[in-house]
Design an enzyme around this catalytic site. Sequence first.
Site, mmCIF file in Angstrom:
data_model
loop_
_atom_site.group_PDB
_atom_site.id
_atom_site.type_symbol
_atom_site.label_atom_id
_atom_site.label_comp_id
_atom_site.label_asym_id
_atom_site.label_seq_id
_atom_site.Cartn_x
_atom_site.Cartn_y
_atom_site.Cartn_z
ATOM 1 N N TYR A 1 42.477 58.138 60.478
ATOM 2 C CA TYR A 1 43.664 58.088 61.338
ATOM 3 C C TYR A 1 44.889 58.643 60.609
ATOM 4 O O TYR A 1 46.000 58.157 60.778
ATOM 5 C CB TYR A 1 43.891 56.648 61.850
ATOM 6 C CG TYR A 1 42.662 56.090 62.506
ATOM 7 C CD1 TYR A 1 42.227 56.586 63.732
ATOM 8 C CD2 TYR A 1 41.881 55.102 61.891
ATOM 9 C CE1 TYR A 1 41.067 56.115 64.330
ATOM 10 C CE2 TYR A 1 40.719 54.623 62.481
ATOM 11 C CZ TYR A 1 40.319 55.132 63.702
ATOM 12 O OH TYR A 1 39.169 54.669 64.285
ATOM 13 N N GLU B 1 29.568 52.371 65.760
ATOM 14 C CA GLU B 1 30.488 53.510 65.813
ATOM 15 C C GLU B 1 31.567 53.415 64.727
ATOM 16 O O GLU B 1 32.755 53.332 65.037
ATOM 17 C CB GLU B 1 31.184 53.558 67.179
ATOM 18 C CG GLU B 1 30.247 53.743 68.345
ATOM 19 C CD GLU B 1 30.933 53.558 69.692
ATOM 20 O OE1 GLU B 1 30.376 54.013 70.699
ATOM 21 O OE2 GLU B 1 32.033 52.959 69.731
ATOM 22 N N CYS C 1 63.675 63.318 61.354
ATOM 23 C CA CYS C 1 64.923 62.737 61.846
ATOM 24 C C CYS C 1 64.651 61.526 62.716
ATOM 25 O O CYS C 1 64.901 61.541 63.928
ATOM 26 C CB CYS C 1 65.719 63.788 62.605
ATOM 27 S SG CYS C 1 66.024 65.215 61.578
ATOM 28 N N GLU C 2 64.076 60.509 62.131
ATOM 29 C CA GLU C 2 63.783 59.251 62.806
ATOM 30 C C GLU C 2 63.918 58.159 61.757
ATOM 31 O O GLU C 2 63.391 58.299 60.642
ATOM 32 C CB GLU C 2 62.320 59.215 63.299
ATOM 33 C CG GLU C 2 61.969 60.206 64.369
ATOM 34 C CD GLU C 2 62.361 59.747 65.769
ATOM 35 O OE1 GLU C 2 62.560 58.536 65.988
ATOM 36 O OE2 GLU C 2 62.482 60.631 66.634
ATOM 37 N N GLY D 1 35.084 49.217 63.935
ATOM 38 C CA GLY D 1 35.982 48.113 63.593
ATOM 39 C C GLY D 1 35.896 47.598 62.176
ATOM 40 O O GLY D 1 36.738 46.806 61.764
HETATM 41 N N1 LLP Z 1 34.497 53.025 68.918
HETATM 42 C C1 LLP Z 1 35.512 52.944 69.801
HETATM 43 C C2 LLP Z 1 35.201 52.812 71.221
HETATM 44 C C3 LLP Z 1 36.839 52.963 69.346
HETATM 45 O O1 LLP Z 1 37.822 52.867 70.226
HETATM 46 C C4 LLP Z 1 37.101 53.075 67.962
HETATM 47 C C5 LLP Z 1 38.481 53.119 67.458
HETATM 48 C C6 LLP Z 1 36.011 53.183 67.070
HETATM 49 C C7 LLP Z 1 34.720 53.151 67.596
HETATM 50 C C8 LLP Z 1 36.190 53.334 65.582
HETATM 51 O O2 LLP Z 1 36.784 52.215 65.043
HETATM 52 P P1 LLP Z 1 36.897 52.024 63.448
HETATM 53 O O3 LLP Z 1 35.515 51.859 62.893
HETATM 54 O O4 LLP Z 1 37.560 53.197 62.882
HETATM 55 O O5 LLP Z 1 37.714 50.783 63.316
HETATM 56 N N2 LLP Z 1 44.825 54.483 64.926
HETATM 57 C C9 LLP Z 1 44.477 53.145 64.472
HETATM 58 C C10 LLP Z 1 43.056 52.777 64.793
HETATM 59 C C11 LLP Z 1 42.706 52.929 66.243
HETATM 60 C C12 LLP Z 1 41.237 52.742 66.520
HETATM 61 C C13 LLP Z 1 40.880 53.203 67.885
HETATM 62 N N3 LLP Z 1 39.505 53.036 68.226
HETATM 63 C C14 LLP Z 1 44.790 53.067 62.989
HETATM 64 O O6 LLP Z 1 45.395 53.992 62.453
HETATM 65 O O7 LLP Z 1 44.505 52.080 62.340
#
Ligand code: LLP
Length: 416
Positions: free
Chosen positions: A375, A276, A346-347, A241
């Site tokens: 991502y 994570e 095409c969107e 996060g």
């Molecule tokens: N742990 C879990 C259980 C998660 O669901 C996620 C991300 C992370 C760790 C890693 O989170 P981070 O450190 O990257 O914030 N597609 C979206 C983000 C979706 C995140 C999903 N879960 C975007 O492009 O911003």
Amino acid sequence: MAAAFTYKDNCIHCEAVSLADIARQVGTPAWVYSRARIAENYHAIKTAFAPLGAELHYSLKANANLSILRDLAALGAGADVVSGGEVFRALRAGFAPEKIVFAGVGKTRAELFYALQEGVGWFNVESAQELAVLDRLVAPAGSAAPRVALRLNPDVQAETHSHMATGHSAAKFGIDLPTAQRLAAEWEARFPGLRLAGVHMHIGSQLATPAPTVRAVERVLAFIDTIGGQHEIEAINIGGGMPIPYQEDEQPAAVPQFAEALAPLLADAGLRVMLEPGRRIVGDAGVLLVEVQYVKERAGVHFVIADGGMGDLLRPALYGAKHRVWPVAARPGAAPILVQLAGPICESADFLAHDVSISPPEPGDLLAVMDAGAYGATMSTNYNARPLAPEVLVDGEAFKVVRRRQKWEDLIQLEV
Ligand code: LLP
């Protein structure tokens, strides 16, 4: 920390390599990553959380290229995975099975069985039914009692885009605290093959401030207190996060602020602390390199059509995410104009950026969509039968294509 992408001689460089050179040799669209930046980002988190002895499990969903994974495994990271495919990828990249954490709200029996057989270290479980399924698979998989962390839903509202908030009661993720307490109390009778050894939470991604995480950790620690007598809880996993700034004027909380906010709660908790992170490690280490195909003006609006779009980088179309756009060749002195950067798909939602101010682009110009390392490639699709773009890893003065461009032939390979 040095920026991974900087202008030198009026051309963007990734480390010491010019993006124009990469485009010439590899073509566009293409993902370009800085190897050094990824390592620096990893070390920055490790250092900030050193007082807590935090163990980092890199979240594969952010960017799962094997070359990047191999580097992170060699630096000592573990892996956070959410599917059988990601378990496979993590193992291929060289992560030790015991350093893999298997999360995800919908793990299938086949995925759980595979992970058990491979000796995956932790299972972050999200429901009573999943516990029962996992328990029944332990003996057939010939596995020792696996370590389970209950993924709790602490019911806090994260400050982020609604699509990325996962810790509130309306989200599908996790187990509410009263249910988790009941499961812990009935554990021996219901899940004798599993070891309840940890708790897990992840309240969202791109979190603006640490405050909701702190509130969630308080609730999770209180939960551990209530079940501590029945189980030996060794670890708290607080998920990912941590944010990155996507705009010049954005100042989301920095990594040390998260570490400092959590330290008073976790320093003396007697628990292993696990994180994570995904985006914070790879987000600002990558760009999407595209070439302008056409430019047109309608009612004063400048549309710039590039050869990459939402099939490559989905974030702007899906979340309204705003990425900076830099012309690869700077034109000092040219008065900037406001443009809408669209893709070829095409969107009507197919935009890479709205209202960006850049020197007037012309067909053939190269543009870099910044902060696309997380991502980006992992969320790409073949929509409109467009091949996936290649991934390029820069290392000092050298670069390597670490995933080749898909070919049209690749697109029809699975069809019989
Ligand atoms: N742990 C879990 C259980 C998660 O669901 C996620 C991300 C992370 C760790 C890693 O989170 P981070 O450190 O990257 O914030 N597609 C979206 C983000 C979706 C995140 C999903 N879960 C975007 O492009 O911003």
